[in-house]
Scaffold this motif. Structure first.
Motif, PDB file in Angstrom:
ATOM      1  N   ILE A 101     125.285  45.909  74.132  1.00 51.56           N
ATOM      2  CA  ILE A 101     126.464  46.490  73.502  1.00 51.56           C
ATOM      3  C   ILE A 101     126.506  45.994  72.072  1.00 51.56           C
ATOM      4  O   ILE A 101     126.334  44.795  71.815  1.00 51.56           O
ATOM      5  CB  ILE A 101     127.757  46.083  74.232  1.00 51.56           C
ATOM      6  N   VAL A 102     126.706  46.892  71.111  1.00 52.75           N
ATOM      7  CA  VAL A 102     126.739  46.519  69.700  1.00 52.75           C
ATOM      8  C   VAL A 102     128.126  46.792  69.124  1.00 52.75           C
ATOM      9  O   VAL A 102     128.831  47.700  69.546  1.00 52.75           O
ATOM     10  CB  VAL A 102     125.670  47.271  68.880  1.00 52.75           C
ATOM     11  N   ASP A 103     128.486  45.988  68.141  1.00 52.87           N
ATOM     12  CA  ASP A 103     129.774  46.172  67.466  1.00 52.87           C
ATOM     13  C   ASP A 103     129.788  45.323  66.207  1.00 52.87           C
ATOM     14  O   ASP A 103     128.933  44.447  66.021  1.00 52.87           O
ATOM     15  CB  ASP A 103     130.926  45.769  68.389  1.00 52.87           C
ATOM     16  N   CYS A 104     130.786  45.583  65.347  1.00 50.73           N
ATOM     17  CA  CYS A 104     130.977  44.836  64.100  1.00 50.73           C
ATOM     18  C   CYS A 104     132.344  44.179  64.084  1.00 50.73           C
ATOM     19  O   CYS A 104     133.310  44.704  64.644  1.00 50.73           O
ATOM     20  CB  CYS A 104     130.861  45.766  62.889  1.00 50.73           C
ATOM     21  N   GLN A 105     132.430  43.052  63.417  1.00 48.53           N
ATOM     22  CA  GLN A 105     133.695  42.356  63.185  1.00 48.53           C
ATOM     23  C   GLN A 105     133.801  42.027  61.702  1.00 48.53           C
ATOM     24  O   GLN A 105     132.925  41.370  61.143  1.00 48.53           O
ATOM     25  CB  GLN A 105     133.757  41.064  64.007  1.00 48.53           C
ATOM     26  N   SER A 106     134.840  42.504  61.056  1.00 49.31           N
ATOM     27  CA  SER A 106     135.062  42.201  59.639  1.00 49.31           C
ATOM     28  C   SER A 106     135.826  40.893  59.511  1.00 49.31           C
ATOM     29  O   SER A 106     136.853  40.693  60.170  1.00 49.31           O
ATOM     30  CB  SER A 106     135.847  43.336  58.964  1.00 49.31           C
ATOM     31  N   VAL A 107     135.310  40.004  58.658  1.00 48.32           N
ATOM     32  CA  VAL A 107     135.883  38.665  58.491  1.00 48.32           C
ATOM     33  C   VAL A 107     136.121  38.422  57.009  1.00 48.32           C
ATOM     34  O   VAL A 107     135.222  38.655  56.191  1.00 48.32           O
ATOM     35  CB  VAL A 107     134.939  37.589  59.058  1.00 48.32           C
ATOM     36  N   PRO A 108     137.317  37.960  56.622  1.00 48.09           N
ATOM     37  CA  PRO A 108     137.570  37.683  55.202  1.00 48.09           C
ATOM     38  C   PRO A 108     136.726  36.525  54.692  1.00 48.09           C
ATOM     39  O   PRO A 108     136.423  35.596  55.438  1.00 48.09           O
ATOM     40  CB  PRO A 108     139.061  37.345  55.165  1.00 48.09           C
ATOM     41  N   SER A 109     136.351  36.582  53.433  1.00 47.77           N
ATOM     42  CA  SER A 109     135.538  35.536  52.818  1.00 47.77           C
ATOM     43  C   SER A 109     136.410  34.554  52.054  1.00 47.77           C
ATOM     44  O   SER A 109     137.429  34.916  51.467  1.00 47.77           O
ATOM     45  CB  SER A 109     134.511  36.142  51.852  1.00 47.77           C
ATOM     46  N   ALA A 110     135.998  33.289  52.069  1.00 39.98           N
ATOM     47  CA  ALA A 110     136.632  32.278  51.225  1.00 39.98           C
ATOM     48  C   ALA A 110     136.026  32.378  49.825  1.00 39.98           C
ATOM     49  O   ALA A 110     135.154  33.191  49.553  1.00 39.98           O
ATOM     50  CB  ALA A 110     136.410  30.896  51.827  1.00 39.98           C
ATOM     51  N   ARG A 111     136.477  31.528  48.913  1.00 40.15           N
ATOM     52  CA  ARG A 111     136.025  31.588  47.518  1.00 40.15           C
ATOM     53  C   ARG A 111     134.711  30.828  47.347  1.00 40.15           C
ATOM     54  O   ARG A 111     134.628  29.839  46.631  1.00 40.15           O
ATOM     55  CB  ARG A 111     137.088  30.987  46.604  1.00 40.15           C
ATOM     56  N   THR A 112     133.685  31.319  48.007  1.00 39.86           N
ATOM     57  CA  THR A 112     132.400  30.620  47.951  1.00 39.86           C
ATOM     58  C   THR A 112     131.313  31.446  47.300  1.00 39.86           C
ATOM     59  O   THR A 112     130.199  30.968  47.125  1.00 39.86           O
ATOM     60  CB  THR A 112     131.949  30.247  49.372  1.00 39.86           C
ATOM     61  N   GLY A 113     131.586  32.671  46.951  1.00 34.96           N
ATOM     62  CA  GLY A 113     130.555  33.515  46.363  1.00 34.96           C
ATOM     63  C   GLY A 113     129.671  34.126  47.434  1.00 34.96           C
ATOM     64  O   GLY A 113     129.961  34.084  48.618  1.00 34.96           O
ATOM     65  N   GLY A 114     128.567  34.701  47.005  1.00 35.04           N
ATOM     66  CA  GLY A 114     127.661  35.342  47.939  1.00 35.04           C
ATOM     67  C   GLY A 114     128.044  36.792  48.186  1.00 35.04           C
ATOM     68  O   GLY A 114     128.975  37.326  47.584  1.00 35.04           O
ATOM     69  N   ILE A 115     127.320  37.425  49.092  1.00 37.06           N
ATOM     70  CA  ILE A 115     127.526  38.837  49.408  1.00 37.06           C
ATOM     71  C   ILE A 115     128.913  39.050  49.996  1.00 37.06           C
ATOM     72  O   ILE A 115     129.324  38.360  50.929  1.00 37.06           O
ATOM     73  CB  ILE A 115     126.448  39.323  50.375  1.00 37.06           C
ATOM     74  N   SER A 116     129.632  40.024  49.449  1.00 36.42           N
ATOM     75  CA  SER A 116     130.974  40.327  49.935  1.00 36.42           C
ATOM     76  C   SER A 116     131.397  41.677  49.372  1.00 36.42           C
ATOM     77  O   SER A 116     131.009  42.051  48.261  1.00 36.42           O
ATOM     78  CB  SER A 116     131.973  39.244  49.502  1.00 36.42           C
ATOM     79  N   SER A 117     132.187  42.431  50.151  1.00 41.85           N
ATOM     80  CA  SER A 117     132.737  43.694  49.672  1.00 41.85           C
ATOM     81  C   SER A 117     133.942  44.054  50.526  1.00 41.85           C
ATOM     82  O   SER A 117     134.284  43.343  51.475  1.00 41.85           O
ATOM     83  CB  SER A 117     131.686  44.816  49.688  1.00 41.85           C
ATOM     84  N   PHE A 118     134.588  45.173  50.210  1.00 42.99           N
ATOM     85  CA  PHE A 118     135.857  45.542  50.843  1.00 42.99           C
ATOM     86  C   PHE A 118     135.629  46.562  51.948  1.00 42.99           C
ATOM     87  O   PHE A 118     134.993  47.600  51.740  1.00 42.99           O
ATOM     88  CB  PHE A 118     136.824  46.115  49.800  1.00 42.99           C
ATOM     89  N   ASP A 119     136.138  46.246  53.129  1.00 42.31           N
ATOM     90  CA  ASP A 119     136.116  47.172  54.258  1.00 42.31           C
ATOM     91  C   ASP A 119     137.401  47.999  54.198  1.00 42.31           C
ATOM     92  O   ASP A 119     138.478  47.511  54.531  1.00 42.31           O
ATOM     93  CB  ASP A 119     136.037  46.396  55.577  1.00 42.31           C
ATOM     94  N   ALA A 120     137.290  49.249  53.770  1.00 47.32           N
ATOM     95  CA  ALA A 120     138.473  50.080  53.570  1.00 47.32           C
ATOM     96  C   ALA A 120     139.166  50.416  54.886  1.00 47.32           C
ATOM     97  O   ALA A 120     140.384  50.629  54.909  1.00 47.32           O
ATOM     98  CB  ALA A 120     138.084  51.374  52.844  1.00 47.32           C
ATOM     99  N   PHE A 121     138.418  50.457  55.979  1.00 43.73           N
ATOM    100  CA  PHE A 121     139.014  50.813  57.272  1.00 43.73           C
ATOM    101  C   PHE A 121     139.821  49.654  57.846  1.00 43.73           C
ATOM    102  O   PHE A 121     140.941  49.827  58.305  1.00 43.73           O
ATOM    103  CB  PHE A 121     137.920  51.227  58.260  1.00 43.73           C
ATOM    104  N   LYS A 122     139.260  48.449  57.796  1.00 43.58           N
ATOM    105  CA  LYS A 122     139.957  47.263  58.332  1.00 43.58           C
ATOM    106  C   LYS A 122     140.820  46.562  57.284  1.00 43.58           C
ATOM    107  O   LYS A 122     141.536  45.623  57.625  1.00 43.58           O
ATOM    108  CB  LYS A 122     138.920  46.277  58.883  1.00 43.58           C
TER     109      LYS A 122
END
Length: 254
Positions: A101-122
Motif C-alpha cells: 500500500i502506498v501513500d504520502c504524508q505532508s510534513v511541515p519543515s523547520a528552518r533548516t534549509g534543504g528541499i522544500s515546497s508548498f503542498d496546495a492541497f494539504k
C-alpha cells in the motif's frame, strides 16, 4: 553501560536480534549499543538536537558520525528489511509481502534549509514522506521529496527499488491521487495498481486497505523527531524514519 536508561533504549533481546550486523574487530571507547544506537534512538524519540544529547551517551559528534556513516552505507535500510522479514515470519506469514500500500504524508519543515515546497492541497510548506508498506504496516519503501511534487512524479522512484528487492509483490493499493499510473506500473514493474475509492458519505470513514498505511503514519506520530522535517538532507530524513520503524519492528520481535 550507562547508569541512566530511557524508554527509547534497546532491550537486551532486541540488541541480540541485530548486534551481528554491527560486529567488528575494532576496540572502541564507546559501546555501539549503549552510547551510539541508543543515542540516535533517543534523538528520534524525543526530538532533541544533536548538541543536546544527555551526558550518559557518547559525545554528539560521535553519535552523528555513526548516523552519517550508516546513512551512507545503507546499513539501517538493510537491517530494517531483514527484521521486517523476521516479523512477518513470526506472525506466520511469508517473509516477503505479495501486496503493498502506498501513500504520502505532508510534513511541515523547520528552518533548516534543504528541499522544500508548498503542498496546495494539504496547505503545508515542507516535504512529503512517500512510503510503501505491507498488510502488517511494515515499511518496505520510502522516499522523501518536496511537498509540492505530486505523488505520480515519485511513485516509480519509490516502487522500483522495492521491486528489485522483493519478488512476490503482485498488487499495489493506492488512493485516487495515483490514478493514471496503472499502465505505467504494469509495464515497468509488472504489478497491478488498484485504486481504492473513498466513501462519498459525509463524516469519517475507513478506506479499505488504505487504513493500514495511515496507521503506520500514526506510529510515526509517537516519534517527535518525525513531527516536523528538521533535516537539511532528505536522505537524513529517510534514515530517521527507518530508525523509528526499526525500533517498532523490534518491539514485535521482543
Amino acid at each position: 553501560m550507562r547508569q541512566k536508561r530511557y524508554s527509547s533504549d534497546l532491550t537486551d533481546s532486541q540488541w541480540e536480534q541485530i548486534k551481528s550486523y554491527f560486529a567488528t574487530g575494532r576496540r572502541r571507547k564507546f559501546h555501539l549499543r549503549y552510547h551510539v544506537l541508543d543515542a540516535i534512538l533517543y534523538i528520534v524519540k524525543t526530538g532533541t538536537q544533536w548538541r543536546m544529547l544527555p551526558g550518559g551517551f557518547a559525545p554528539w559528534q560521535t553519535a552523528y558520525y555513526y548516523f552519517r556513516r550508516w546513512r551512507e552505507e545503507g546499513r539501517i535500510r538493510c537491517i530494517l528489511s531483514i527484521t521486517c522479514r523476521s516479523a512477518r515470519r513470526q506472525a506466520g506469514r511469508h517473509g516477503e509481502p505479495s501486496a503493498l500500500i502506498v501513500d504520502c504524508q505532508s510534513v511541515p519543515s523547520a528552518r533548516t534549509g534543504g528541499i522544500s515546497s508548498f503542498d496546495a492541497f494539504k496547505k503545508v510548506k515542507g516535504r512529503k514522506r512517500h512510503i510503501a508498506v505491507d498488510m502488517q504496516g511494515l515499511l518496505w519503501g520510502l522516499v522523501v521529496h518536496a511537498a509540492g511534487d505530486h505523488e505520480t512524479q515519485w511513485a516509480l522512484q519509490l516502487l522500483a527499488p522495492v521491486a528489485s528487492r522483493l519478488s512476490r509483490v503482485e498488487t499495489v493499493f493506492a488512493d485516487q491521487a495515483y490514478r493514471g499510473l496503472e499502465e505505467t506500473i504494469d509495464r515497468e514493474l509488472d504489478w497491478e495498481l488498484q485504486v481504492v475509492e473513498s466513501d462519498d458519505k459525509p463524516g469519517f470513514s475507513v478506506d479499505p486497505k488504505r487504513w493500514i498505511v495511515e496507521r503506520t503514519y500514526g506510529w510515526f506520530g509517537g516519534w517527535r523527531r518525525l513531527d516536523r522535517e528538521y533535516e537539511r538532507r532528505t536522505d537524513s530524513s529517510e534514515t530517521m524514519v527507518r530508525f523509528a520503524m526499526l525500533r517498532i519492528v523490534l518491539n514485535r520481535l521482543d
